[in-house]
Design a protein around this motif. Sequence first.
Motif, PDB file in Angstrom:
ATOM      1  N   SER A   1     -88.811  17.271   5.039  1.00 32.07           N
ATOM      2  CA  SER A   1     -88.518  17.852   3.742  1.00 32.07           C
ATOM      3  C   SER A   1     -89.755  17.741   2.860  1.00 32.07           C
ATOM      4  O   SER A   1     -90.190  16.649   2.509  1.00 32.07           O
ATOM      5  CB  SER A   1     -87.343  17.098   3.127  1.00 32.07           C
ATOM      6  OG  SER A   1     -87.181  17.508   1.815  1.00 32.07           O
TER       7      SER A   1
ATOM      8  N   SER B   1     -90.632  28.507   1.670  1.00 30.39           N
ATOM      9  CA  SER B   1     -90.954  28.294   3.075  1.00 30.39           C
ATOM     10  C   SER B   1     -90.347  29.433   3.873  1.00 30.39           C
ATOM     11  O   SER B   1     -89.164  29.735   3.745  1.00 30.39           O
ATOM     12  CB  SER B   1     -90.396  26.944   3.525  1.00 30.39           C
ATOM     13  OG  SER B   1     -90.587  26.807   4.906  1.00 30.39           O
TER      14      SER B   1
ATOM     15  N   THR C   1     -86.438  29.707   4.661  1.00 30.56           N
ATOM     16  CA  THR C   1     -85.814  28.400   4.920  1.00 30.56           C
ATOM     17  C   THR C   1     -85.734  27.557   3.666  1.00 30.56           C
ATOM     18  O   THR C   1     -84.950  26.623   3.602  1.00 30.56           O
ATOM     19  CB  THR C   1     -86.586  27.638   6.015  1.00 30.56           C
ATOM     20  OG1 THR C   1     -87.961  27.655   5.658  1.00 30.56           O
ATOM     21  CG2 THR C   1     -86.407  28.279   7.356  1.00 30.56           C
ATOM     22  N   LYS C   2     -86.563  27.865   2.673  1.00 31.80           N
ATOM     23  CA  LYS C   2     -86.476  27.110   1.429  1.00 31.80           C
ATOM     24  C   LYS C   2     -87.072  27.944   0.313  1.00 31.80           C
ATOM     25  O   LYS C   2     -88.100  28.608   0.510  1.00 31.80           O
ATOM     26  CB  LYS C   2     -87.267  25.800   1.565  1.00 31.80           C
ATOM     27  CG  LYS C   2     -87.333  25.045   0.268  1.00 31.80           C
ATOM     28  CD  LYS C   2     -87.810  23.657   0.452  1.00 31.80           C
ATOM     29  CE  LYS C   2     -87.737  22.968  -0.900  1.00 31.80           C
ATOM     30  NZ  LYS C   2     -87.951  21.563  -0.813  1.00 31.80           N
TER      31      LYS C   2
ATOM     32  N   LYS D   1     -87.597  27.643  -4.055  1.00 36.47           N
ATOM     33  CA  LYS D   1     -87.366  26.960  -5.325  1.00 36.47           C
ATOM     34  C   LYS D   1     -86.614  27.925  -6.240  1.00 36.47           C
ATOM     35  O   LYS D   1     -87.056  29.060  -6.444  1.00 36.47           O
ATOM     36  CB  LYS D   1     -88.714  26.578  -5.945  1.00 36.47           C
ATOM     37  CG  LYS D   1     -88.670  25.397  -6.847  1.00 36.47           C
ATOM     38  CD  LYS D   1     -90.088  25.021  -7.237  1.00 36.47           C
ATOM     39  CE  LYS D   1     -90.102  23.898  -8.240  1.00 36.47           C
ATOM     40  NZ  LYS D   1     -91.453  23.559  -8.629  1.00 36.47           N
TER      41      LYS D   1
ATOM     42  N   TRP E   1     -81.690  30.279  -2.834  1.00 36.99           N
ATOM     43  CA  TRP E   1     -81.078  29.751  -1.624  1.00 36.99           C
ATOM     44  C   TRP E   1     -81.763  30.295  -0.384  1.00 36.99           C
ATOM     45  O   TRP E   1     -82.299  31.388  -0.419  1.00 36.99           O
ATOM     46  CB  TRP E   1     -79.595  30.121  -1.576  1.00 36.99           C
ATOM     47  CG  TRP E   1     -78.830  29.527  -2.719  1.00 36.99           C
ATOM     48  CD1 TRP E   1     -78.399  30.184  -3.834  1.00 36.99           C
ATOM     49  CD2 TRP E   1     -78.431  28.166  -2.865  1.00 36.99           C
ATOM     50  NE1 TRP E   1     -77.763  29.331  -4.680  1.00 36.99           N
ATOM     51  CE2 TRP E   1     -77.763  28.077  -4.108  1.00 36.99           C
ATOM     52  CE3 TRP E   1     -78.580  27.024  -2.087  1.00 36.99           C
ATOM     53  CZ2 TRP E   1     -77.248  26.877  -4.572  1.00 36.99           C
ATOM     54  CZ3 TRP E   1     -78.057  25.842  -2.553  1.00 36.99           C
ATOM     55  CH2 TRP E   1     -77.399  25.767  -3.790  1.00 36.99           C
ATOM     56  N   PRO E   2     -81.719  29.526   0.703  1.00 36.99           N
ATOM     57  CA  PRO E   2     -82.246  30.069   1.964  1.00 36.99           C
ATOM     58  C   PRO E   2     -81.472  31.320   2.358  1.00 36.99           C
ATOM     59  O   PRO E   2     -80.257  31.354   2.219  1.00 36.99           O
ATOM     60  CB  PRO E   2     -82.013  28.942   2.963  1.00 36.99           C
ATOM     61  CG  PRO E   2     -81.865  27.708   2.143  1.00 36.99           C
ATOM     62  CD  PRO E   2     -81.268  28.139   0.855  1.00 36.99           C
TER      63      PRO E   2
END
Lengths: 487, 225
Positions: B161, B167, B182-183, B185, B188-189
């Motif tokens: 993490s 990401s 996948t990530k 800020k 949501w993924p």
Amino acid sequence: MCTRCRNRGGANAPELNTMLWLYIHFPALQLDSLPTAPNETPCPRAIVCERHFTVLQLNTEAEASGLHLGMGMALACSLNRELQVLPFQSNFGPERLREIAHLLYPLSADISIFEPDGLLLKASSMLRYHGGLTPYWQAITAHLNNEGLRHSAATGLRPLSARVVARHGDTCIEDDNHWLQHHWQILPLHAADFASRPLNDLQRLGLKSLAKLCALPRSELADRLDNTSLTYLQKLTGEKPHPVRFFTPPERFGHYRELPCEIETTDALLPPLTVTVQSLQRFLQSRAQVTDALQLTLHLRAQESIVLNIHAGGGEDSAKLWQGLIELKLESLALNAAIYAYTLSANRSFNREQKNQDLFCNQNAELTPAQLLARLQAKLGSEAIKQTLLCNDFRPGVHPGHIKPTQKLTALTPHSLRPSVLLRHPKATAEPLVLVHGPERIVTGWWDQQTLSRDYFVARNRAGRWLWVYKPLSPPDKNWYIHGYFC
Amino acid sequence: MTNIEQLLQQRRIYRGGQLAPPAAVHPSGFTELDNALGGGLPGSGVCRIQSDTGIGELRLLAPYLRSADGELLVLINPPGALCPDFWAEAGFSCEQLYAVYGDNKQALWSAKQCLQSGCCVSVLLWQRDISVADIKRLQLASTEGRCALWLLQSAGRANQSLPLTLSLALAPTHNGLEVRVTKRKGGWPTGPIQLDWRADWPALVLQPLPANVHPLSQPGRRQRA
């Protein structure tokens, strides 16, 4: 030449057709020029002649402890056991005088260097500009105090008479004509620059002061004095002119500095270097110039000196930036001997170019690209930074020689279907590939020993990676080689 | 007694609803991706791309890198030398492209300098291992210089993490690329998003085989499409 100058003096200048000279004498030039850290506690120091082992220069701390000039080194060391003794460098004085002349050049146009420890300034031509002798002298003395140089100075109607008074140790800045004509004559005989033998002869005649000597008829003196001393006396009294050669500022910056004590870590070098870099900034800014390369030479004890070249892409004059680059360069340096001195020189400088910039855009830009590249190069070495440049060659990865960073190139047509990343050493592969495009035969380079004859293909492997592969034609090779990735 | 101020200072209270607004975004050049990412790729922060080398990770970023304003594009430790022909054809001027090579420590130092300088379009960094502290440091530098760092790592690395802004995980498809977020800020993924590159990179997609051609299934033999 002093004979052809006209007087352009101010209100209280001496009479017309007479000239006013200002002589500055530096009693401890080498000692006062030692680079010091800003918050270093001063310790007693002395400069000693290596031939006769007599004390030549003392700093104030050493003088306060009762030492005086001319005493033997052994006696001085036994009187003050904390005394630091440094050898006298005969070639440092003239070099340093040139730097001081350069420093005073904005204040006074005509400066002449009297080796080894004095400067002669033609004051009469500068009085009107400064508005009198007092402001002129104040400006000069402020500059000298700023450099931490102790000095004594005197005015005179002739270069040598000013020199006699200044070297005697008093600071007498006067422009009263009567005083100027008579004050130097009160001084004792040894204040003048006679050699020891004629001086001895004259003293044995019972002469005490210069006035007595000047009163004697020259024909009488000619029998007793040698030619050099007689000429000197004639120049001193003004019967003969004393030719003066004026200083012209140097075109390049170069400072040699000895350290007060030898150092073995590069950290300790930074505080003295700061002072030198600031004088570099003054040098460049007074000429509206920038430099793109500095050379820092570290003189090592019993080893070859280390020469460091520091580059800044577009040319810089800021002391802060150069200091940062020097720090980065020194970080990666391993010393295996002590440093006793350093030289900082700028071998080329050119006029500053004003760049037109957008007023509102790039407000957050702290550095220019050239500054950033200079910083990276200083830390990683110039080999670690590669610019990608098009080249008129079919061979992949051929770099068009050495090209200065941020230099524009003429437009070339790029070859189509080339990978974004080329491997430095193509690697052999045996994995199954799907050949999507090709072959593209490249047979070239027969003229410069880097012959290339290959069939290139664009291929895709099972994992979905796009590869640029080739099969060599000569010598024939069964293997396939990966040369690049279509990232 | 601990009061709420202290807890907030120690960052022990999760304030999901009051997150700082995400950084300004630049269009990525692909509508599907822009829709999934709330407008485009971030203009600052540390972003990661997990992919194999050579599946089109740089081609994905090319329109975004071209659109941003700045003077330099710095690639730190790329897997080889940059081929000028590709970059010139993709619309970059060669004067702005620089590749920097060094060990891990030097690479991180260079990345930080480039981010802080404020004169870079973006910084691309190839680095296998990177610590949380390093990412935080780079995040600060990135905010300071308003410049994004793209961290390129191979797929299948242990998914620790990291405090990343974005990401993306990439996988190759026949027509282009499959992107999974996948990530993100402030988001949501999502994914997978299919990017069709038949128009953008016509030479680098697999043409469908004619119906009467069947690829050989023998392993170890080279095939012709």
